[in-house]
Design a protein around this motif. Structure first.
Motif, mmCIF file in Angstrom:
data_model
loop_
_atom_site.group_PDB
_atom_site.id
_atom_site.type_symbol
_atom_site.label_atom_id
_atom_site.label_comp_id
_atom_site.label_asym_id
_atom_site.label_seq_id
_atom_site.Cartn_x
_atom_site.Cartn_y
_atom_site.Cartn_z
ATOM 1 N N GLY A 126 -32.061 29.231 35.603
ATOM 2 C CA GLY A 126 -32.038 30.164 34.482
ATOM 3 C C GLY A 126 -30.813 31.038 34.443
ATOM 4 N N ILE A 127 -29.822 30.753 35.282
ATOM 5 C CA ILE A 127 -28.656 31.627 35.420
ATOM 6 C C ILE A 127 -27.543 31.194 34.464
ATOM 7 C CG2 ILE A 127 -26.847 32.414 36.998
ATOM 8 C CD1 ILE A 127 -28.880 32.193 39.250
ATOM 9 N N TRP A 128 -26.989 32.176 33.762
ATOM 10 C CA TRP A 128 -25.963 31.914 32.774
ATOM 11 C C TRP A 128 -25.044 33.129 32.678
ATOM 12 C CZ3 TRP A 128 -25.692 35.278 28.601
ATOM 13 C CH2 TRP A 128 -26.800 36.147 28.460
ATOM 14 N N ASN A 129 -23.940 32.977 31.998
ATOM 15 C CA ASN A 129 -23.109 34.107 31.587
ATOM 16 C C ASN A 129 -22.522 33.783 30.226
ATOM 17 O OD1 ASN A 129 -21.049 32.285 32.143
ATOM 18 N ND2 ASN A 129 -20.385 33.303 34.028
ATOM 19 N N HIS A 130 -21.828 34.747 29.657
ATOM 20 C CA HIS A 130 -21.322 34.561 28.295
ATOM 21 C C HIS A 130 -20.370 33.371 28.224
ATOM 22 C CE1 HIS A 130 -20.234 35.818 24.199
ATOM 23 N NE2 HIS A 130 -18.991 35.495 24.533
ATOM 24 N N ALA A 131 -19.528 33.227 29.235
ATOM 25 C CA ALA A 131 -18.543 32.142 29.217
ATOM 26 C C ALA A 131 -19.216 30.775 29.236
ATOM 27 C CB ALA A 131 -17.597 32.284 30.411
ATOM 28 N N SER A 132 -20.272 30.626 30.031
ATOM 29 C CA SER A 132 -20.955 29.329 30.083
ATOM 30 C C SER A 132 -21.678 29.042 28.777
ATOM 31 C CB SER A 132 -21.937 29.287 31.253
ATOM 32 O OG SER A 132 -22.936 30.285 31.131
ATOM 33 N N ALA A 133 -22.252 30.066 28.164
ATOM 34 C CA ALA A 133 -22.906 29.878 26.868
ATOM 35 C C ALA A 133 -21.889 29.452 25.815
ATOM 36 C CB ALA A 133 -23.606 31.164 26.443
ATOM 37 N N GLU A 134 -20.723 30.072 25.856
ATOM 38 C CA GLU A 134 -19.665 29.699 24.916
ATOM 39 C C GLU A 134 -19.224 28.248 25.116
ATOM 40 O OE1 GLU A 134 -16.761 33.193 23.278
ATOM 41 O OE2 GLU A 134 -16.419 32.497 25.331
ATOM 42 N N THR A 135 -19.108 27.845 26.380
ATOM 43 C CA THR A 135 -18.679 26.470 26.654
ATOM 44 C C THR A 135 -19.690 25.463 26.136
ATOM 45 O OG1 THR A 135 -17.482 27.209 28.623
ATOM 46 C CG2 THR A 135 -17.979 24.852 28.460
ATOM 47 N N LEU A 136 -20.977 25.743 26.321
ATOM 48 C CA LEU A 136 -22.007 24.846 25.810
ATOM 49 C C LEU A 136 -21.957 24.769 24.289
ATOM 50 C CD1 LEU A 136 -24.933 25.847 28.169
ATOM 51 C CD2 LEU A 136 -23.787 23.625 28.103
ATOM 52 N N GLN A 137 -21.687 25.881 23.641
ATOM 53 C CA GLN A 137 -21.520 25.874 22.188
ATOM 54 C C GLN A 137 -20.343 24.978 21.799
ATOM 55 O OE1 GLN A 137 -19.940 29.475 20.384
ATOM 56 N NE2 GLN A 137 -21.357 29.260 18.659
ATOM 57 N N GLN A 138 -19.243 25.108 22.513
ATOM 58 C CA GLN A 138 -18.054 24.317 22.220
ATOM 59 C C GLN A 138 -18.298 22.824 22.458
ATOM 60 O OE1 GLN A 138 -15.197 26.207 24.768
ATOM 61 N NE2 GLN A 138 -15.182 28.112 23.556
ATOM 62 N N LYS A 139 -19.179 22.510 23.385
ATOM 63 C CA LYS A 139 -19.505 21.121 23.692
ATOM 64 C C LYS A 139 -20.520 20.521 22.720
ATOM 65 C CE LYS A 139 -18.293 20.859 28.574
ATOM 66 N NZ LYS A 139 -17.437 19.661 28.378
ATOM 67 N N GLY A 140 -20.951 21.304 21.748
ATOM 68 C CA GLY A 140 -21.821 20.775 20.707
ATOM 69 C C GLY A 140 -23.302 20.873 20.982
ATOM 70 N N MET A 141 -23.696 21.635 22.022
ATOM 71 C CA MET A 141 -25.121 21.858 22.224
ATOM 72 C C MET A 141 -25.680 22.698 21.067
ATOM 73 S SD MET A 141 -25.999 20.297 25.015
ATOM 74 C CE MET A 141 -24.812 19.051 24.479
ATOM 75 N N LYS A 142 -26.929 22.433 20.731
ATOM 76 C CA LYS A 142 -27.571 23.219 19.679
ATOM 77 C C LYS A 142 -28.311 24.423 20.248
ATOM 78 C CE LYS A 142 -28.282 19.553 16.242
ATOM 79 N NZ LYS A 142 -29.316 18.810 15.470
ATOM 80 N N LEU A 143 -28.991 24.218 21.380
ATOM 81 C CA LEU A 143 -29.713 25.293 22.051
ATOM 82 C C LEU A 143 -29.525 25.161 23.558
ATOM 83 C CD1 LEU A 143 -33.254 25.219 20.321
ATOM 84 C CD2 LEU A 143 -31.357 26.771 19.770
ATOM 85 N N ALA A 144 -29.512 26.296 24.245
ATOM 86 C CA ALA A 144 -29.562 26.317 25.706
ATOM 87 C C ALA A 144 -30.629 27.315 26.121
ATOM 88 C CB ALA A 144 -28.204 26.680 26.295
ATOM 89 N N PHE A 145 -31.418 26.934 27.131
ATOM 90 C CA PHE A 145 -32.582 27.715 27.550
ATOM 91 C C PHE A 145 -32.342 28.361 28.908
ATOM 92 C CE2 PHE A 145 -33.985 24.658 24.504
ATOM 93 C CZ PHE A 145 -35.057 25.232 23.836
ATOM 94 N N GLN A 146 -32.622 29.655 28.982
ATOM 95 C CA GLN A 146 -32.543 30.401 30.225
ATOM 96 C C GLN A 146 -33.961 30.676 30.732
ATOM 97 O OE1 GLN A 146 -32.173 34.541 30.151
ATOM 98 N NE2 GLN A 146 -31.902 34.728 27.938
ATOM 99 N N LEU A 147 -34.150 31.774 31.473
ATOM 100 C CA LEU A 147 -35.503 32.180 31.871
ATOM 101 C C LEU A 147 -35.765 33.596 31.384
ATOM 102 C CD1 LEU A 147 -35.873 30.534 35.392
ATOM 103 C CD2 LEU A 147 -37.049 29.903 33.288
ATOM 104 N N SER A 148 -35.663 34.592 32.255
ATOM 105 C CA SER A 148 -36.243 35.888 31.921
ATOM 106 C C SER A 148 -35.285 36.929 31.390
ATOM 107 C CB SER A 148 -36.926 36.470 33.161
ATOM 108 O OG SER A 148 -35.961 36.703 34.169
ATOM 109 N N THR A 149 -34.006 36.723 31.498
ATOM 110 C CA THR A 149 -33.096 37.814 31.212
ATOM 111 C C THR A 149 -32.894 38.041 29.719
ATOM 112 O OG1 THR A 149 -31.219 36.303 31.424
ATOM 113 C CG2 THR A 149 -31.859 37.528 33.383
ATOM 114 N N LYS A 150 -32.284 39.171 29.419
ATOM 115 C CA LYS A 150 -32.014 39.533 28.031
ATOM 116 C C LYS A 150 -31.090 38.517 27.387
ATOM 117 C CE LYS A 150 -30.259 43.460 25.323
ATOM 118 N NZ LYS A 150 -29.681 44.823 25.426
ATOM 119 N N ARG A 151 -31.344 38.209 26.137
ATOM 120 C CA ARG A 151 -30.496 37.266 25.419
ATOM 121 C C ARG A 151 -29.110 37.849 25.146
ATOM 122 N NH1 ARG A 151 -33.771 35.958 20.142
ATOM 123 N NH2 ARG A 151 -34.303 38.154 20.407
#
Length: 283
Positions: free
Chosen positions: A225-250
């Motif tokens: 469930g671990i992410w940061n802004h940079a990884s979320a941005e990279t997934l967006q750039q790679k064409g993912m539609k959604l990425a799922f984390q766990l408990s932390t604030k969006r």
């Protein structure tokens, strides 16, 4: 295969207002429709919603399961948190069904968040991490009783190994209407990726899954469930539609790539799970 730790289990946010949101839900009018558990969603807006609009929408309950097996007393307490007994799992599926919940898939959730698509009056998403065999032998079999559909986040290094799903099982799940999508090659945290890691853990892993299912992979769950802004941005750039984390604030600027889930631990009773789900996932 991996080292588990338990993120905060006060993983909140379940949207009781979904039942009253007529603009965003479609109410079922018959007993048969309540038993039809995968939503027919439709995009009602031609233009994708902005981040603020997505953040303002009621969140949908998303449950996360790992092991579906009896707890071994010799295992650690944290492992118990990731293990739901087959009896409890069966009881939880029945409780969801009897309460009128309908399962949705990632495409349904994406259309709802990004384009204002409709959802059932009581939507829920059932997700399973790490490719464990019992998710197929027990989880999928139990869901089938209620025509529920699930989301299987696949760690591709495990495919075909003892106690994990085979390619044929994954193909059967996909052909049966379940979502079989990405959870990296070997469960390394995305926050530590090099360029080569992104290629191996995401690009190549998703190609492996797509080759098995015949369907493009557009949905992803972060290891631990671990992410940061940079990884979320990279997934967006790679064409993912959604990425799922766990408990932390969006991430308020990338809510599609920080969708929240709730781990269901083996320590919870079915009434406790239902109560937590109903009273969380709120803004």
């Amino acid at each position: 295969m991996k080292t588990f730790f338990l993120p905060a289990l006060l993983i909140a946010l379940a949207c009781s207002s979904c039942n009253n949101n007529k603009d965003k839900t479609e109410k079922t009018n018959s007993k048969d429709s309540l038993q039809s558990t995968t939503a027919n969603t439709g995009a009602v807006n031609e233009k994708m919603s902005d981040a603020a609009t997505i953040m303002s929408l009621p969140q949908v309950p998303v449950l996360c399961y790992h092991h579906i097996r009896p707890y071994n007393p010799r295992e650690s307490a944290s492992m118990k948190s990731y293990s739901v007994s087959p009896e409890n799992f069966a009881e939880q599926m029945k409780a969801l069904h009897d309460s009128g919940y309908q399962t949705i898939l990632p495409e349904d959730l994406y259309n709802y968040l990004a384009f204002g698509g409709t959802l059932p009056a009581k939507p829920v998403m059932l997700t399973y991490d790490d490719t464990d065999l019992e998710q197929y032998t027990i989880g999928a079999a139990e869901m089938k009783k209620y025509n529920f559909k699930g989301v299987f986040f696949i760690m591709t290094i495990a495919i075909g190994k003892p106690r994990y799903m085979t390619k044929d099982m994954m193909k059967e799940l996909s052909d049966g209407g379940h979502a079989v999508v990405g959870h990296t090659w070997d469960h390394h945290m995305v926050t530590k990726y090099t360029d080569e890691d992104w290629k191996k853990q995401i690009d190549e892993a998703h190609t492996t899954i797509a080759t098995i299912t015949g369907k493009e992979v557009k949905y992803f769950a972060y290891p631990f469930g671990i992410w940061n802004h940079a990884s979320a941005e990279t997934l967006q750039q790679k064409g993912m539609k959604l990425a799922f984390q766990l408990s932390t604030k969006r991430d308020s600027t990338l809510p599609l790539y920080t969708v929240r889930r709730m781990i269901v631990p083996g320590t919870w009773s079915t009434p406790g799970m239902m109560k937590t789900m109903k009273t969380t996932f709120s803004h």
